[in-house]
Scaffold this active site. Structure first.
Site, short mmCIF file in Angstrom:
data_model
loop_
_atom_site.label_atom_id
_atom_site.label_comp_id
_atom_site.label_asym_id
_atom_site.label_seq_id
_atom_site.Cartn_x
_atom_site.Cartn_y
_atom_site.Cartn_z
N ASP A 277 0.86 -1.17 0.00
CA ASP A 277 0.00 0.00 0.00
C ASP A 277 0.91 1.23 0.00
O ASP A 277 2.10 1.14 0.33
CB ASP A 277 -0.92 -0.02 1.22
CG ASP A 277 -2.18 0.81 1.00
OD1 ASP A 277 -2.19 1.66 0.09
OD2 ASP A 277 -3.15 0.62 1.75
N TRP A 278 0.34 2.37 -0.34
CA TRP A 278 1.15 3.57 -0.55
C TRP A 278 1.75 4.05 0.78
O TRP A 278 1.03 4.31 1.74
CB TRP A 278 0.30 4.64 -1.21
CG TRP A 278 0.37 4.62 -2.72
CD1 TRP A 278 0.62 5.68 -3.53
CD2 TRP A 278 0.22 3.49 -3.60
NE1 TRP A 278 0.64 5.29 -4.85
CE2 TRP A 278 0.40 3.95 -4.92
CE3 TRP A 278 -0.03 2.13 -3.41
CZ2 TRP A 278 0.33 3.11 -6.04
CZ3 TRP A 278 -0.11 1.29 -4.51
CH2 TRP A 278 0.07 1.79 -5.79
#
Length: 780
Positions: free
Chosen positions: A225-226
């Site tokens: 995920d970012w």
């Protein structure tokens, strides 16, 4: 491409070049490499539409109904169609991978991001996810089920440790991923922000290497995920293949050093890169640029608008109806509520898109029938929100130099994004727009210090950060607003000194009426109409990434509005414009309730079609609705000492209610009326197929969802909850009978016992319309 040829390409690169490819090039892009034959690739957020490469002022794109609304059809065909349509939206923007679907479960109804995820049940979620992936990847666009794993709440999401026992992890939270991997082979997956049992999801050797890549034999690419990756060596060894976003991150030189020191074997890096190259081959980014189609529908085309209207209306769920629905077209209708005028069509955070339009219920119902009187309702928002207009944006660097001068198609702008490529970091920005005269509510969004001028007045404003989350202020920026009266069109200007990474914007809208006046006007309109339709619900303040709810109560005085209208109206229909459960203390006071979700860009047309019966709202709930705050098997979302313990184990949602782990729900998972009436015949079992005759006893053609649950025998253990094991949807003509066959999924007929799967072989199979309406059973 076979493994040998992939190995040759990997071997041709130096360690430094291999590692360089394993971190993104920008917020949503990957680097290419000529020697490896690798073209750059583009990713996009996508749970409710393919936003593209920009958080603000990107291309117009189709806004789809939210995941819970789509899931409420209980049709894998719907999920597959959505995958195909999103693939078209991706191809139109030259996006290789869409970051969805979200397959985390609805563990507690307080989760702020539940609107992106399908349901509280792992089997339903897994089958819908697999169908979505199949539809998308059949068009050559990669899907990315997320977030692996135990990522069911937003509070402290970057640091929380989700504490889950092995059985619960296997039977509930890993099962949707297992089904998606086994049935549709997604080309990518996304690892979550949280820790799981003390180990970061991006470093989970057991989950990522042993289960996902080992036991399940998955060959795809696991991305972070970012900003989720917390380490170099441990994440690389823990099965993570790609760090997002770029160009910076914890890998790069640190990962090269980890290989050179012996902490990470270079074969680990080679495996990560091999998976990246396989993804590139699958999406058409190896050896030559992909040829993109140019004959695809625009989001404003009639074909796309029909599709999005139909998909939304089919999932809407009738929770109560004394015969007032479908509405008679000739009836006089009072349509009441702020959300009738400002319908919430999507949630907040990374799932939001720039839609070409968002049709309100007021516009949709007025276009579909005559005799509609629209009355505003009470306030539903506590926060400022960006207006629906373009604005002039001037950015200044620390030196004071003007570094960008543009016009944004939206009244919001992202600052500090890697792809902006500005000469220096932004220190100040000036936003301006012309707003109409009259009574207006104006303001500003962002983090920093602002001077706001309008109509000859000036206001000095301090906008403090409201979130410890790395993206909280960006996804839901703080704001300030005030009410003014303008003699005529005026320029609204906000001169802002940047305080932190955020999105910034302008607020400008007509000043709404006060709540007392709104309730009085609604009551008067209700007395004069044959039917009153009240629209209530939530907004992106509650349905959003990065923030959880603290209550299921409707915001503001909406409950008071409904009760007041119901007392005055001849007939009252309530439309609930929310993706997730809300409390309905007035449910016995009204004649019909329709749960409408967050219905996407054609929302108002879809609500009108459902209320009028042009499209049957044949949805069934995908989440149990508690009768009161705190009355669900799992409730808390706030960690204690950094740990969020899944104490309820496998008794989530309807499983817990059936085992009396909480007071009975207001509405059960699987509940919904549609516009038909049904009788069920004898239930039979042959092998793994449950059969039952269903008769549509109504005068309308209708769709039924036949659900089958396993109630394990006590001999299987005293901790075996009831669980969904199969279902089937069927369309039946009025007065007709149809034999429905439901195939039982063996993956739901087992339990994780002492480190291995054990089949459940005794018990009762319950045929039901939700566990509150059991229609028959047969011994297993």
């Amino acid at each position: 491409m076979d493994d040998e040829r992939l190995d040759e390409r990997v071997a041709a690169l130096t360690l430094e070049r291999k590692v360089r490819l394993l971190t993104g090039a920008s917020m949503f892009t990957l680097r290419g490499d000529d020697d490896a034959g690798l073209e750059p690739m583009a990713f996009s957020d996508g749970p409710t539409g393919v936003r593209g490469l920009h958080f603000t002022d990107g291309p117009l794109t189709g806004l789809f109904p939210n995941a819970t609304l789509l899931a409420s059809s209980w049709r894998t065909e719907t999920a597959e169609e959505v995958g195909r349509l999103l693939a078209e939206e991706a191809e139109r923007q030259q996006i290789h991978v869409v970051l969805g679907p979200t397959v985390n479960l609805h563990r507690t109804p307080l989760g702020g991001r539940l609107f992106e995820a399908y349901s509280e049940d792992p089997l339903l979620t897994g089958h819908l996810a697999a169908a979505y992936v199949t539809g998308m990847q059949a068009r050559g666009i990669g899907a990315c089920p997320k977030h692996l794993v135990a990522n069911e709440a937003e509070t402290d999401r970057h640091t929380v440790d989700s504490v889950v026992d092995d059985r619960t992890l296997r039977e509930l939270y890993l099962l949707p991923f297992e089904i998606a991997v086994e049935d549709s082979d997604p080309w990518t997956l996304m690892a979550a922000y949280n820790d799981v049992n003390g180990i970061a999801a991006t470093e989970q050797t057991t989950v990522n290497n042993e289960i996902l890549k080992g036991e399940w034999g998955w060959r795809g690419l696991l991305m972070s995920d970012w900003f989720a990756t917390k380490s170099a060596g441990p994440a690389a060894n823990g099965g993570l293949d790609l760090v997002m976003p770029g160009p910076l991150g914890p890998w790069g030189p640190a990962l090269v050093a980890a290989v050179e020191s012996g902490e990470v074997d270079e074969t680990v890096i080679d495996d990560h890169l091999r998976r990246l190259l396989l993804l590139a081959e699958r999406v058409g980014a190896l050896d030559a640029p992909r040829g993109w189609r140019t004959d695809l529908p625009e989001p404003t085309d009639d074909v796309r608008r029909e599709q999005l209207t139909r998909l939304a209306a089919q999932g809407m769920t009738v929770l109560a109806n004394d015969g007032v629905l479908p509405l008679a077209r000739e009836a006089s209708v009072a349509l009441v509520g702020r959300l009738a005028l400002e319908t919430t069509c999507m949630g907040g955070g990374s799932a939001s898109v720039r839609a070409p339009h968002q049709v309100s219920v007021a516009d949709g119902l007025a276009a579909a029938m005559d005799g509609v009187t629209v009355v505003d309702g009470v306030a539903v928002r506590a926060r400022a929100r960006a207006g629906d207009f373009s604005m002039h944006v001037r950015l200044y660097g620390a030196s004071g130099a003007l570094i960008s001068d543009t016009v944004s198609g939206e009244a919001k702008v992202a600052v500090g994004m890697p792809e902006q490529e500005l000469a220096e970091p932004v220190a100040r920005l000036v936003l301006s727009a012309t707003v109409p005269g009259g009574a207006m509510r104006v303001g500003v969004l962002g983090v920093g210090s602002a001077t706001v001028t309008i109509g000859g007045a000036s206001y000095d404003v301090k906008l403090a950060s409201e979130s410890d989350d790395i993206g909280g202020d960006f996804l839901r920026p703080p704001g300030w607003q005030t009410d003014v009266v303008l003699d005529g069109p005026s320029e609204l200007v906000a001169d802002i000194t940047v305080g932190a990474l955020s999105r910034f914007g302008l607020v400008a809208e007509p000043t709404p009426p006060g709540d007392d006046a709104a309730i009085a006007a609604a009551v008067a309109a209700a007395r004069a109409a044959e039917v009153t339709v009240v629209v209530v619900g939530l907004t992106e303040e509650q349905e959003t990434e990065a923030f959880d709810k603290s209550t299921l109560a409707l915001p503001g005085r909406q409950d008071e509005l409904v009760s007041a209208v119901a007392a005055a109206a001849r007939r009252t229909v309530v439309v609930v414009n929310a993706a997730t459960p809300v409390l309905m203390p007035w449910r016995d006071e009204v004649d019909a309730i329709v749960w409408a979700g967050l219905p996407g860009q054609e929302g108002g047309h879809a609500v009108a079609a459902a209320l009028l019966g042009d499209i049957e709202p044949a949805g069934r709930l995908v989440t149990s609705f508690p009768a009161a705050d705190g009355e669900s098997p799992a409730w808390d979302v706030v960690p204690t000492d950094g740990r969020l313990t899944y104490d309820e184990g496998v008794y989530v949602g309807y499983r817990g209610y059936a085992a009396r782990r909480a007071a009975p729900p207001a509405y059960w998972f699987g509940e919904g009326l549609g516009y038909g009436e049904w009788s069920y015949g004898e239930v039979t079992l042959a092998g793994s197929v449950v059969s039952v005759e269903v008769t549509n006893t109504s005068t309308r053609d209708s769709r039924e969802v036949v659900q089958v649950y396993l109630q394990p025998d006590p001999s299987e253990g005293d901790d075996q909850p009831v669980r969904l094991v199969g279902w089937s949807t069927v369309d039946v003509f009025a007065g007709s009978t149809h034999t429905v066959d439901v195939t039982i999924d063996a993956r739901a007929m087992r339990t994780w016992d002492d480190g291995a799967w054990r089949p459940l072989t005794s018990g009762r199979l319950l045929v039901a319309r939700g566990l509150g309406d059991i229609r028959g059973e047969v011994a297993l």
